[in-house]
Design a protein around this motif. Sequence first.
Motif, short mmCIF file in Angstrom:
data_model
loop_
_atom_site.label_atom_id
_atom_site.label_comp_id
_atom_site.label_asym_id
_atom_site.label_seq_id
_atom_site.Cartn_x
_atom_site.Cartn_y
_atom_site.Cartn_z
N TYR A 182 0.84 -1.21 0.00
CA TYR A 182 0.00 0.00 0.00
C TYR A 182 0.87 1.26 0.00
O TYR A 182 0.62 2.21 -0.73
CB TYR A 182 -0.91 -0.06 1.23
CG TYR A 182 -1.47 1.26 1.73
CD1 TYR A 182 -2.52 1.89 1.06
CD2 TYR A 182 -0.96 1.87 2.87
CE1 TYR A 182 -3.04 3.10 1.53
CE2 TYR A 182 -1.48 3.06 3.36
CZ TYR A 182 -2.51 3.67 2.68
OH TYR A 182 -3.02 4.85 3.15
N GLN A 183 1.93 1.22 0.82
CA GLN A 183 2.80 2.40 0.88
C GLN A 183 3.53 2.60 -0.44
O GLN A 183 3.68 3.74 -0.90
CB GLN A 183 3.78 2.25 2.05
CG GLN A 183 3.06 2.45 3.40
CD GLN A 183 3.83 1.95 4.61
OE1 GLN A 183 3.23 1.71 5.64
NE2 GLN A 183 5.14 1.77 4.49
N MET A 186 0.93 4.12 -2.58
CA MET A 186 0.62 5.51 -2.24
C MET A 186 1.77 6.45 -2.64
O MET A 186 1.55 7.61 -2.93
CB MET A 186 0.31 5.66 -0.74
CG MET A 186 -0.97 4.98 -0.29
SD MET A 186 -2.41 5.26 -1.35
CE MET A 186 -2.78 6.98 -0.98
N ARG A 187 2.97 5.90 -2.63
CA ARG A 187 4.11 6.70 -3.10
C ARG A 187 3.86 7.10 -4.56
O ARG A 187 4.08 8.25 -4.95
CB ARG A 187 5.38 5.86 -2.96
CG ARG A 187 6.63 6.52 -3.49
CD ARG A 187 7.87 5.71 -3.11
NE ARG A 187 8.99 6.10 -3.95
CZ ARG A 187 9.62 5.28 -4.79
NH1 ARG A 187 9.27 4.00 -4.88
NH2 ARG A 187 10.61 5.72 -5.53
N GLY A 190 1.19 9.71 -4.77
CA GLY A 190 1.76 11.01 -4.46
C GLY A 190 2.52 11.60 -5.64
O GLY A 190 2.55 12.81 -5.85
N ASP B 121 -5.12 8.61 3.90
CA ASP B 121 -4.35 8.12 2.74
C ASP B 121 -3.46 9.23 2.19
O ASP B 121 -2.32 8.97 1.78
CB ASP B 121 -5.30 7.66 1.62
CG ASP B 121 -6.01 6.36 1.97
OD1 ASP B 121 -5.40 5.52 2.66
OD2 ASP B 121 -7.17 6.19 1.55
N ILE B 124 -0.22 9.50 4.07
CA ILE B 124 0.73 8.43 3.71
C ILE B 124 1.37 8.74 2.35
O ILE B 124 2.58 8.56 2.16
CB ILE B 124 0.04 7.06 3.68
CG1 ILE B 124 -0.52 6.69 5.07
CG2 ILE B 124 1.00 5.96 3.19
CD1 ILE B 124 0.51 6.49 6.16
N ALA B 125 0.54 9.22 1.41
CA ALA B 125 1.06 9.50 0.07
C ALA B 125 2.16 10.57 0.09
O ALA B 125 3.00 10.63 -0.80
CB ALA B 125 -0.07 9.93 -0.86
N GLY B 128 4.80 8.44 3.76
CA GLY B 128 4.71 7.28 4.65
C GLY B 128 5.20 6.00 3.99
O GLY B 128 4.46 5.03 3.91
N PHE B 129 6.44 6.03 3.53
CA PHE B 129 6.99 4.86 2.83
C PHE B 129 8.50 4.95 2.83
O PHE B 129 9.07 5.98 3.18
CB PHE B 129 6.48 4.82 1.37
CG PHE B 129 6.51 6.15 0.69
CD1 PHE B 129 7.71 6.69 0.24
CD2 PHE B 129 5.35 6.90 0.53
CE1 PHE B 129 7.76 7.94 -0.37
CE2 PHE B 129 5.39 8.16 -0.07
CZ PHE B 129 6.60 8.67 -0.52
N ILE B 130 9.14 3.86 2.43
CA ILE B 130 10.57 3.88 2.14
C ILE B 130 10.67 3.88 0.62
O ILE B 130 10.04 3.05 -0.05
CB ILE B 130 11.26 2.65 2.76
CG1 ILE B 130 11.24 2.77 4.29
CG2 ILE B 130 12.69 2.50 2.23
CD1 ILE B 130 11.68 1.52 5.03
N LYS B 181 3.42 6.06 11.88
CA LYS B 181 4.08 5.70 10.62
C LYS B 181 5.52 6.21 10.60
O LYS B 181 6.44 5.51 10.22
CB LYS B 181 3.28 6.24 9.44
CG LYS B 181 3.75 5.80 8.07
CD LYS B 181 4.04 4.31 7.98
CE LYS B 181 2.83 3.41 8.14
NZ LYS B 181 3.19 1.98 8.27
N LEU B 185 8.89 3.60 10.52
CA LEU B 185 9.93 3.60 9.48
C LEU B 185 11.27 4.13 10.00
O LEU B 185 12.32 3.62 9.61
CB LEU B 185 9.45 4.42 8.27
CG LEU B 185 8.19 3.86 7.58
CD1 LEU B 185 7.70 4.79 6.48
CD2 LEU B 185 8.42 2.46 7.02
#
Lengths: 647, 243
Positions: A182-183, A186-187, A190, B121, B124-125, B128-130, B181, B185
Amino acid sequence: MPDRPFTIDTFTSLDPKVPLGPLENKWSHFKNNSRLVSPSNRKNYHIIVVGTGLAGASAAASLAEQGYKVSTFCFQDSPRRAHSVAAQGGVNAMKNYQNDGDSVFRMFYDTLKGGDFRSREANVYRLAECSAHLIDQAVAQGVPFAREYSGYLANRSFGGVQVSRTFYARGQTGQQLLLGAYQAMMRQVGLGKIKSYSRHEMLDLVVEDGSAKGIIVRNLDTGMISRFAAHAVVLATGGFGKIYYLSTLAMGCNGTAIWRAHKRGALTACPSWTQIHPTCLPQSGTHQSKLTLMSESLRNDGRIWVPKQKNETRQAKDIPEEERDYYLERRYPSFGNLAPRDISSRAAKERIDAGYGVGKMKNAVYLDFKDAIAVQGLEVIKRKYGNLFDMYKKITDVNAYEEPMLISPAAHFSMGGLWVDYELGTNIPGLFAIGEANFSDHGANRLGANSLLQACVDGYYILPNTLPQYLASMDDKKLPVVESPEFDAAEEKIRNSLQQLLDIRGKRTVDDFHRQLGKILYDKCGLSRSAEELSKAIQEIDELMALFYRDVKVPGKQNEMNDELEKAGRVADYLEIGRQMCIDALSREESCGAHFREEYQTADGEALRDDKQFRFVSCWKYDKERPSLVKEALNFEFVTPSERSYK
Amino acid sequence: MKFELKIWRQPNPDAKGAFQKYSVKDISPDMSFLEMLDTLNEELILKGDPPVAFDHDCREGICGQCGVVINGRAHGPLDQTSTCQLHMRSFSEEKTITIEPFRAAAFPVKKDLKVDRSALDSIIAEGGFISVETGQAPEANTILIGSEQVEEAFDAASCIGCGACVASCKNASVALFTAAKISHLSKLPQGQLERNSRTKRMVQAMDKMGFGSCSNTGACEVECPQGISISHIAHMNKLYFRS
């Protein structure tokens, strides 16, 4: 047989597109020779991905990273809520970190055998081959897999195998893997490369000149119907085990997307092959809306038993050791409590039906941690399974550290789904099916911790390599438009069918019909099946379907949020799917994996396969009354199917 | 068991909502709270009244889609329990049960008890990620992570994204969700490199989406079905000031 409810189609031949060459070179061979789309051209291709679970989200992220324009659709209010989130126990991968004899070939063989030799060798081998890398990638995404004190990744065992190859993140492996996917998705949202549509349900597939060109969706918040066109459509819509009403699935899980694609020409494959999971919470009354899964990982340390005496009235703790029947250990000494799911579920049903069931409704067996706690200590068991014990306490109000859990089999996973070839394409060009929505790697029974694996491998590794080949080979590369007679007709049809449901204005709720269908399927097309009962089920479903269209009550309107209308559409499809499941089960006159026909069993009650007559995948062409069966022969070039024994 | 219910009804986002009273009977103490609402809805449908719209999906406490305010408390009376995991044995028959949607400016009501949580969402966009491309990564065991460190990251990663933290906060702050989040990470070696830029972007996104500020009341921690600690908010603030 003139009154057989299906026909056999011997003219259609299905090309599984398996690359030539030795098993271990097939996937490399495909990748070395597939056609590609150049980076600068990729932005000109639009891809629709329906469903944002592990398969859908990982495919969408991977394709968007490559540069394609992707639109994703899910019925939930966020892509992160897809039911992959609920997978508990783990994900298998061939790393051989435990140095206990694992290899790609062994994992391939375990999975093929687990599926009772009813899947394609090449697909299964590829699943095992890609598994190791998935762990690398998930770790890079930040998935917090369990670690040893040394900092190295930890493993545990799952049913049907004799090595430890399962990676896990507490009892929330599905959640953590899904959040990784999901991440990643979502990246891309974005970055503007994915457009994500939540609360949108696909209601039809649009096919033009024989190829998939788009979908019709309904915005579930407003009721608005709209059209989306694309070069390719990917269905990653999961399983339809909720057809049994009581199941481990989420309330919204459904078969609508794949069924509507089926009605547009996509073949289904082995739709009746449903995994009934052995360790779920038993039904406790008629009010129940779902049966919660308790992870299979519990069988690493829990021992399953029933009393030796019928209609036992004593509490578990008052039954002495010598009066307990550890029936899995007794019947399957080499695998014991880790026998595969189909076998464990059937063994539980056998004991329950014979009158040894326990619990209020006598519909359960014990899963006991007494010995594990005595040997390993309470703290260790708490650390391994704490959240599962907590969940058990919340639902049942019982402390499972002190008394055994009550468990019972429940519908869990659809091995069947849309037929796909080696490239995960359906028989409709441009329509792909990935994850649980397809029939591929699991054959007639899925091994524990292989579903997260298959969803991820399909989405991260296979589709991103196979779908571009389709795009590169398209004759007409311009984007289809939504102003076409086919789109017009599809939209019109959807509006009419929604209105038809609203206009019935009968006296019974949608759930009432769903419950009745579920009961028919549980009793007659569940853990055990027979020609007689299946024929009865088909008749009962026909009657129920007729009644549904006369007597269902769907309140409200089309152009608004209308939960009952959503459910009504899904149940209308479930009725048709259920009928086809019974036909599929009836046509297969053998027992294999989860498909157990009472007429075909060994002297000691095990599944009796018939490799002479039934070594094929049953693929179905839609027909309202009599679907036709197309056979995809399964050729075993590299292994010899053997009797599947876990004794 | 039988219960008196007071439920927020609002046919659409623009309508003015109001409480309506209902009564339900023949409720088993083993029924889940949502199954009690199912029972009410079946009755309403058969009577010809509009059923109550509420969000739910997995019904095993992990998807995060359910969530209502029950007697003034997000997800109801039990600690660390989502609405779907709540059972009627936790309620006494004497008291009316009041059921409302999660309320926050950034969570507009869609219908009855359903709210729009898409702002989560969007956060996160923003980061919220690597930022690792799929399909390639070094061998997993080249990154060693102590089991305690992983457990700490996991405590934060276990967030189900239900939004109860926002609904419980008098300022409707989304700090706990965002911090969870960021903490997940940044507590892992893989997530270190982007730590500062991630924090900055996500914190700015919270403000942009119309959530309020955190004033450290700790209400969110009390209502979180996963028991996520507000210490993550302190960690987020530290990272933000550094960034």
